[in-house]
Design an enzyme around this catalytic site. Structure first.
Site, short mmCIF file in Angstrom:
data_model
loop_
_atom_site.label_atom_id
_atom_site.label_comp_id
_atom_site.label_asym_id
_atom_site.label_seq_id
_atom_site.Cartn_x
_atom_site.Cartn_y
_atom_site.Cartn_z
N CYS B 325 46.99 40.57 41.48
CA CYS B 325 46.78 41.80 40.70
C CYS B 325 46.03 42.84 41.52
CB CYS B 325 45.99 41.49 39.44
SG CYS B 325 47.00 40.75 38.17
N ASP B 326 45.95 42.67 42.83
CA ASP B 326 45.24 43.64 43.64
C ASP B 326 46.24 44.63 44.22
OD1 ASP B 326 43.82 44.95 45.79
OD2 ASP B 326 42.28 43.42 45.47
#
Lengths: 377, 377
Positions: B325-326
């Protein structure tokens, strides 16, 4: 920002090597501040920011929900005491077998940003609720998001229509204004887009219920940031402006804002040197660097406050670097970092505001160095 | 670059999740090629490139020496069968207690680039040999080094004089021309500087013996690189040019050049999507990214070859991203990566040339994802 409890812990325990110490009292205060600032929003803690079991247990006991990026994070939230209905599988990129596993564990809410992902969820988690992430601009964010997650609002309509057709619940819309977002008005435009998606789908008889306001709430590094109340007020006003008296359910996903200021990394000066006799810039090397937990110094994005026992002395800028043999392991060089001139080999430094996005970023063993140790007190 | 043995292993074992497979036969061939190309240089394998015990054992058995970045890497080399006289503590940034530990383990050769470091070694490892790293320019390197390591040649004189005065053996000079260095002439200028240091110290009665030529030897990614023999020839000529018939002992520290092309990462396509209906660029998401082992894609520095089962199809560029999710977990976007148009969710991809600088860069658990698994066959 280094609390008395953390200082006591370090003085008493004298842990060897670099380590993060997190003060749970600060996490508790942050949770309370978010609840007060956004009383109508459900809080989904972004587990990826810091998945320490003690933090998850505290937040579970206070009534927090959880935003998980993987099956493993779902399992950690469950272990900490959250029920599956309090967990959102918030990663838009999921293997179908991981969706199936989450479904098996009872999770019913999933993020999507593509029809292809909706199809996986329809197969692996029939009946689930999905929310579609919409692209938004991240102006004002210190760790801006790329276009990696989300789709254009028009495409979100297709995505949610397909979800509805495939028997899923088209539940809502999400967006993310960028991490460490210091502009309290950043949510306004995205909420306008969200309202547009609500209206277009309502015309098809699909009634969305929820807006996921994402994260982005900042923590204080070197500069002051607005308090949680200011965000709450600005978001409430934007919601009212765009949704009038039919404000949908909202959720927020704080990660950095929940734990960032609760943690301090204790590190040690390994070397202070210059590169030439006429070099006017010192190089200060610490026993922690980009690959030991400080990955967010990438492109010098996040600038952490650093305290030393010599802070009464005169300060001069220096290049700050990590301990590995990797030349990319330099923390601050483009903008040198002011540190006391008397700083010397063996000195302890406290790197503040490091409660979020540090321990799990740490490499397994780059250069043979152990991953960052963590103590939650 | 994917060997038959690796393909057989993957087909037979079908490991789940992303993993690196290293073929020891290739490592053996690389070692032999280095030995032939630079017959008069001692080979010090840079353990940090890939510290798998099987690799260290093979190289130890073939007579390799080892360049270690930490006490833990020294211990790994010893465990693999190397004697302490075959180990160099090559990190210029060392805690004094780590120097003491290395000394205790029998290590007698240490890298330095500052008087402050020499003083630590004189206290913690009396009588040791030290070599001083000199700054050099890294033109031609794909992963260029910063000014983090080394000092100006003039300062190197002071450093080695202090070493001599403190009872250490001023043993030599080292430099590093930058990682993935594709210009075979890069060693020439640095060798000129080295000769200058030799001469100035000889005038003080300090006779240096060794030049550490560093690493930088490339592995083949997308573009052809010169073969080991070409490097050997160019380095031999530069040595002769600068040192005439009094060529000193030399050592090389290959890491990437020893193991890079021996490894292949097997990964899986998790999602293929677009961001808008009129988007002409696909996004392809893999189950491995920047935080799962592909850290060297930072700033798109290293561009790995990628093979799929659909390589007979038409290719179109895409943005390639990892599974976390980065938003920074994007591998290639500035220069999109061409992949088959038919590539689809669930497809296996082989990321070649990944034997070096992957497993140990992997984060411990970012987003809850396990570190990269590794099989050495």
């Amino acid at each position: 920002m280094t609390t008395e409890r953390i200082i006591d812990f370090l003085n008493t325990r004298r842990p060897d090597g670099p380590c993060l110490v997190v003060d749970l009292d600060v996490v508790r205060d942050n949770f309370t501040a978010f609840r007060r600032a956004l009383p109508d929003s459900a809080i989904y803690y972004a587990v990826k920011a810091n998945p320490s079991p003690e933090i998850l247990r505290l937040l579970a006991s206070m009534g927090s929900n959880f935003d998980a990026a993987s099956v493993s994070e779902i399992e950690m939230a469950l272990e900490a005491g959250a029920t599956p209905d309090r967990i959102s599988f918030g990663n838009t990129i999921k293997k179908e077998r991981d969706i199936a596993r989450a479904h098996e564990l009872g999770v019913t809410m999933f993020a999507v940003d593509a029809v292809e992902e909706v199809e996986k969820i329809a197969r692996a988690a029939p009946g689930a609720r999905v929310f579609c992430r919409v692209l938004t601009d991240c102006e004002g964010a210190e760790w801006p998001l790329s276009r990696k997650f989300g789709c254009a609002p028009d495409m979100a309509l297709d995505v949610l229509r397909v979800a509805h057709t495939l028997g899923l619940t088209a539940h809502g819309v999400s967006f993310h204004v960028g991490s460490q977002q210091t502009d309290i008005n950043a949510w306004d435009r995205a909420l306008g887009d969200a309202r547009g998606v609500f209206d277009s789908l309502a015309a098809d008889g699909i009634v969305l219920k929820m807006v996921n306001l994402g994260g982005g709430f900042p923590t204080r590094y070197l500069k002051d940031v607005p308090a949680a109340e200011a965000y709450g007020q600005a978001i409430f006003e934007a919601l009212s402006r765009h949704f009038g008296n039919r404000i949908p359910e909202t959720i927020i996903e704080p990660g950095r804002g929940m734990v960032g200021n609760a943690g301090v990394i204790k590190a040690e000066v390994v070397l202070v040197s210059r590169k030439a006799d006429n070099d006017n810039l010192r190089w200060v090397y610490l026993d922690i660097g980009k690959f030991g937990g400080l990955a967010e110094t990438m492109d010098e994005a996040i600038r952490y406050p650093i305290r030393t026992a010599r802070d009464d002395d005169r300060f001069e800028p220096c290049v700050l670097a990590g301990p590995t043999c990797d030349s990319a392991d330099v923390l601050y060089e483009k903008t040198p970092y002011p540190l006391p001139v008397s700083l010397t080999i063996g000195d302890e430094v406290l790197i503040e505001g490091t409660g979020a996005y540090t321990t799990t970023y740490s490499s397994v063993a780059f250069n043979g160095f152990e991953p960052l140790k963590s103590y939650v007190i």
